[in-house]
Scaffold this active site. Structure first.
Site, PDB file in Angstrom:
ATOM      1  N   HIS A 118      27.543  35.038  37.507  1.00  0.00           N
ATOM      2  CA  HIS A 118      27.913  34.630  39.050  1.00  0.00           C
ATOM      3  C   HIS A 118      27.110  33.681  39.057  1.00  0.00           C
ATOM      4  O   HIS A 118      27.030  32.672  40.642  1.00  0.00           O
ATOM      5  CB  HIS A 118      27.822  35.350  39.899  1.00  0.00           C
ATOM      6  CG  HIS A 118      28.795  36.661  39.346  1.00  0.00           C
ATOM      7  ND1 HIS A 118      28.687  37.700  39.842  1.00  0.00           N
ATOM      8  CD2 HIS A 118      30.029  36.698  39.589  1.00  0.00           C
ATOM      9  CE1 HIS A 118      30.578  38.801  40.479  1.00  0.00           C
ATOM     10  NE2 HIS A 118      30.266  38.514  39.573  1.00  0.00           N
ATOM     11  N   HIS A 176      36.913  40.817  32.608  1.00  0.00           N
ATOM     12  CA  HIS A 176      37.999  41.943  32.801  1.00  0.00           C
ATOM     13  C   HIS A 176      39.019  42.932  31.338  1.00  0.00           C
ATOM     14  O   HIS A 176      39.564  43.558  31.902  1.00  0.00           O
ATOM     15  CB  HIS A 176      39.068  41.547  33.900  1.00  0.00           C
ATOM     16  CG  HIS A 176      37.998  41.227  35.515  1.00  0.00           C
ATOM     17  ND1 HIS A 176      38.646  41.783  36.604  1.00  0.00           N
ATOM     18  CD2 HIS A 176      36.923  41.130  35.660  1.00  0.00           C
ATOM     19  CE1 HIS A 176      37.831  41.319  37.156  1.00  0.00           C
ATOM     20  NE2 HIS A 176      36.820  41.072  36.590  1.00  0.00           N
ATOM     21  N   ARG A 236      35.230  35.441  33.195  1.00  0.00           N
ATOM     22  CA  ARG A 236      35.398  36.690  34.077  1.00  0.00           C
ATOM     23  C   ARG A 236      36.615  37.323  32.929  1.00  0.00           C
ATOM     24  O   ARG A 236      36.380  38.286  33.120  1.00  0.00           O
ATOM     25  CB  ARG A 236      36.179  36.074  35.378  1.00  0.00           C
ATOM     26  CG  ARG A 236      36.128  37.293  36.147  1.00  0.00           C
ATOM     27  CD  ARG A 236      36.864  37.431  37.552  1.00  0.00           C
ATOM     28  NE  ARG A 236      36.430  38.074  38.604  1.00  0.00           N
ATOM     29  CZ  ARG A 236      37.507  38.203  39.591  1.00  0.00           C
ATOM     30  NH1 ARG A 236      38.122  37.900  39.281  1.00  0.00           N
ATOM     31  NH2 ARG A 236      37.471  39.677  40.102  1.00  0.00           N
ATOM     32  N   ASN A 263      41.702  42.809  40.012  1.00  0.00           N
ATOM     33  CA  ASN A 263      42.018  41.700  39.282  1.00  0.00           C
ATOM     34  C   ASN A 263      43.816  40.800  40.086  1.00  0.00           C
ATOM     35  O   ASN A 263      44.123  39.516  39.685  1.00  0.00           O
ATOM     36  CB  ASN A 263      43.419  42.109  38.419  1.00  0.00           C
ATOM     37  CG  ASN A 263      42.444  42.384  37.158  1.00  0.00           C
ATOM     38  OD1 ASN A 263      41.192  42.197  37.698  1.00  0.00           O
ATOM     39  ND2 ASN A 263      42.917  43.127  36.579  1.00  0.00           N
TER      40      ASN A 263
HETATM   41  C1  HEM Z   1      28.538  43.544  38.234  1.00  0.00           C
HETATM   42  C2  HEM Z   1      29.249  43.891  38.162  1.00  0.00           C
HETATM   43  C3  HEM Z   1      30.260  42.207  38.725  1.00  0.00           C
HETATM   44  C4  HEM Z   1      31.086  43.036  40.162  1.00  0.00           C
HETATM   45  C5  HEM Z   1      30.991  43.906  40.661  1.00  0.00           C
HETATM   46  C6  HEM Z   1      31.969  41.711  40.360  1.00  0.00           C
HETATM   47  C7  HEM Z   1      32.330  41.411  41.135  1.00  0.00           C
HETATM   48  C8  HEM Z   1      33.230  40.043  41.292  1.00  0.00           C
HETATM   49  C9  HEM Z   1      33.897  39.620  42.355  1.00  0.00           C
HETATM   50  C10 HEM Z   1      34.097  40.129  43.882  1.00  0.00           C
HETATM   51  C11 HEM Z   1      34.290  38.195  42.182  1.00  0.00           C
HETATM   52  C12 HEM Z   1      35.053  37.643  43.219  1.00  0.00           C
HETATM   53  C13 HEM Z   1      36.747  37.998  42.995  1.00  0.00           C
HETATM   54  C14 HEM Z   1      37.304  36.796  44.243  1.00  0.00           C
HETATM   55  O1  HEM Z   1      36.943  37.211  45.116  1.00  0.00           O
HETATM   56  O2  HEM Z   1      38.726  37.478  43.845  1.00  0.00           O
HETATM   57  C15 HEM Z   1      34.141  37.834  40.987  1.00  0.00           C
HETATM   58  C16 HEM Z   1      34.178  36.772  40.215  1.00  0.00           C
HETATM   59  C17 HEM Z   1      33.380  36.050  38.472  1.00  0.00           C
HETATM   60  N1  HEM Z   1      32.797  36.926  38.302  1.00  0.00           N
HETATM   61 FE1  HEM Z   1      32.094  38.753  38.949  1.00  0.00          FE
HETATM   62  N2  HEM Z   1      31.609  40.403  38.828  1.00  0.00           N
HETATM   63  C18 HEM Z   1      30.827  42.006  38.263  1.00  0.00           C
HETATM   64  C19 HEM Z   1      30.486  41.857  37.153  1.00  0.00           C
HETATM   65  C20 HEM Z   1      30.527  39.698  36.177  1.00  0.00           C
HETATM   66  C21 HEM Z   1      30.517  39.742  34.694  1.00  0.00           C
HETATM   67  C22 HEM Z   1      30.022  41.059  33.867  1.00  0.00           C
HETATM   68  C23 HEM Z   1      31.047  38.867  34.321  1.00  0.00           C
HETATM   69  C24 HEM Z   1      31.274  38.209  33.370  1.00  0.00           C
HETATM   70  C25 HEM Z   1      30.062  38.104  32.480  1.00  0.00           C
HETATM   71  C26 HEM Z   1      31.965  38.126  35.980  1.00  0.00           C
HETATM   72  C27 HEM Z   1      32.449  37.410  35.803  1.00  0.00           C
HETATM   73  C28 HEM Z   1      32.192  36.697  37.174  1.00  0.00           C
HETATM   74  C29 HEM Z   1      32.940  35.132  37.320  1.00  0.00           C
HETATM   75  C30 HEM Z   1      32.948  33.701  36.493  1.00  0.00           C
HETATM   76  C31 HEM Z   1      33.370  35.113  38.677  1.00  0.00           C
HETATM   77  C32 HEM Z   1      34.098  33.994  39.104  1.00  0.00           C
HETATM   78  C33 HEM Z   1      35.289  33.508  38.739  1.00  0.00           C
HETATM   79  C34 HEM Z   1      36.127  32.727  39.291  1.00  0.00           C
HETATM   80  O3  HEM Z   1      36.036  31.720  40.588  1.00  0.00           O
HETATM   81  O4  HEM Z   1      37.454  32.932  39.282  1.00  0.00           O
HETATM   82  N3  HEM Z   1      30.931  39.101  36.508  1.00  0.00           N
HETATM   83  N4  HEM Z   1      32.798  39.130  40.124  1.00  0.00           N
END
Ligand code: HEM
Ligand SMILES: *[C@@H]1O[C@H](CO)[C@@H](O)[C@H](O)[C@H]1NC(C)=O
Ligand SMILES: *[C@@H]1O[C@H](CO)[C@@H](O)[C@H](O)[C@H]1NC(C)=O
Ligand SMILES: *[C@@H]1O[C@H](CO)[C@@H](O)[C@H](O)[C@H]1NC(C)=O
Ligand SMILES: *[C@@H]1O[C@H](CO)[C@@H](O)[C@H](O)[C@H]1NC(C)=O
Ligand SMILES: *[C@@H]1O[C@H](CO)[C@@H](O)[C@H](O)[C@H]1NC(C)=O
Length: 318
Positions: free
Chosen positions: A194, A67, A63, A95
């Site tokens: 995801h 970011h 992630r 973040n």
């Molecule tokens: C398309 C728009 C996207 C939205 C709206 C979004 C939103 C989110 C949200 C809300 C979370 C949870 C954060 C939390 O609850 O603390 C998350 C987690 C995550 N996102 Fe996204 N995301 C997007 C795109 C991406 C992209 C492009 C990547 C990487 C290529 C990505 C990788 C991740 C990963 C791996 C997690 C899990 C992080 C963890 O377990 O520590 N996301 N995302």
């Protein structure tokens, strides 16, 4: 040739030289081959140790690239700590209490600095670490492009405005990615990230109580974990195999069993349904497109040549 035309001809040559000069300061796969050939193995080793110690770390490291790259480009700005006079990006809304893995980046930087001082940028470490995390989770490798330099500034407000929120609808998401030069295929492929990791209740509460395009049993089970009030930081995995990089999330979208409103927007009777179905049926096509989309995202406004700096400590400007 009249003098006036001749001078405008010379002017055009300078413009061309400038354009190709800029184009030549591009990212390449072999940027560190001569200056730090050991960097790849050193980074992979730290990533694997971190994941062995805490499997959830792999998703967090992946992630970080998103970011970083969505805020002023892939320039390591996400890694900067607050100082008494400047605000970093770490406490921006997307973040705060969420982004992690900074200590792993510090360990990588220390290893790489001891091998080749002042050579490998923090921005490139983020890119290599994201790829290695996916591979450690059983995903397909891609060739990373390198040669980025580190920004001397962070952008707190940019992190708030440019990282898409999970409340967005499909057209908002497409616009948010288009603003960074990424197309709808990149959006669908990158959302495949995801397939690993977790989200906090605060980010899926509205979906499980208010959305109608959600499997009722799934929503009901989640309400046990995420009450109407309180428990904001309670975690739930995006997919059943949250430490295995596969195409699960697309199956879950089709079953309406995804945590985020934004992910369900990709498969909600709109123009991207077909792409979601394609990735659900063809894991190889997904793997190939995911790698390409990570490369595309990695190309967002890098600092190259003599711009920026090679930070010695990823948390601080030199
Ligand atoms: C398309 C728009 C996207 C939205 C709206 C979004 C939103 C989110 C949200 C809300 C979370 C949870 C954060 C939390 O609850 O603390 C998350 C987690 C995550 N996102 Fe996204 N995301 C997007 C795109 C991406 C992209 C492009 C990547 C990487 C290529 C990505 C990788 C991740 C990963 C791996 C997690 C899990 C992080 C963890 O377990 O520590 N996301 N995302
Ligand atoms: C650079 O190093 C990588 C990894 O060791 C290798 O696969 C690649 O062929 C090298 N490239 C060049 C141009 O030597
Ligand atoms: C970040 O989260 C902490 C702890 O929840 C909170 O005290 C702080 O106000 C938040 N920072 C910002 C900038 O919202
Ligand atoms: C911060 O990001 C915003 C939104 O992309 C942009 O308009 C602004 O120029 C950036 N600020 C700096 C100092 O880079
Ligand atoms: C998406 O949300 C925006 C507000 O953020 C709204 O203006 C727009 O009408 C919505 N689009 C669709 C198709 O629902
Ligand atoms: C459901 O939607 C309503 C209306 O937008 C809102 O006031 C309420 O807070 C939402 N419920 C949850 C649990 O998010």
């Amino acid at each position: 040739m009249a003098p006036k035309n001749f001078s405008s001809f010379i002017h055009s040559i300078w413009i061309l030289l400038f354009v190709f000069g800029v184009a030549s300061a591009q990212l390449t796969p072999d940027f560190y081959n001569k200056t730090c050939p050991g960097a790849f193995a050193a980074i992979d080793k730290v990533v694997r140790a971190a994941i062995a110690n805490d499997p959830s770390m792999g998703a967090s490291l992946l992630r970080l690239q998103f970011h970083d790259c969505f805020v002023n480009g892939c320039d390591g700005s996400v890694l900067l700590d607050d100082t008494p006079t400047t605000k970093g990006e770490k406490t921006a809304a997307p973040n705060n209490n969420s982004l992690r893995g900074f200590d792993v980046i510090d360990r990588i930087k220390a290893e790489v600095e001891s091998l080749c001082p002042g050579v490998v940028s923090c921005a490139d470490i983020v890119i290599i670490t994201a790829r290695d995390s996916v591979v450690a989770f059983g995903g397909t490798p891609w060739t990373v492009l390198l040669g980025r330099r580190d920004s001397p500034i962070a952008n707190f407000s940019g992190a708030n405005t440019d990282i898409p929120a999970p409340t967005l609808n499909l057209s908002n998401l497409i616009t948010s990615f288009a603003n960074k030069g990424l197309n709808a295929i990149d959006l669908v492929a990158l959302s495949g990230a995801h397939t690993v990791g977790q989200a906090r209740c605060i980010n899926f509460r509205n979906r499980i109580y208010n959305d109608t395009n959600i499997d009722p049993e799934y929503a009901k089970a989640l309400r046990g974990i995420c009450p109407i009030t309180g428990g904001d930081d309670n975690l739930y995995s995006f997919t059943e195999s949250a430490t295995h990089f596969d195409n699960d999330i697309y199956h879950d979208m089709i079953k309406k069993k995804v945590l985020l409103h934004s992910d369900q927007e990709l498969y909600n009777g709109g123009p991207l349904d077909r792409q979601v179905e394609a990735y659900s049926k063809n894991p190889e096509a997904f793997a190939a497109d995911f790698g390409n989309a990570m490369i595309n995202m990695g190309n967002i406004s890098p600092l190259t040549g003599t711009s920026g700096q090679i930070r010695l400590n990823c948390r601080k400007v030199n």
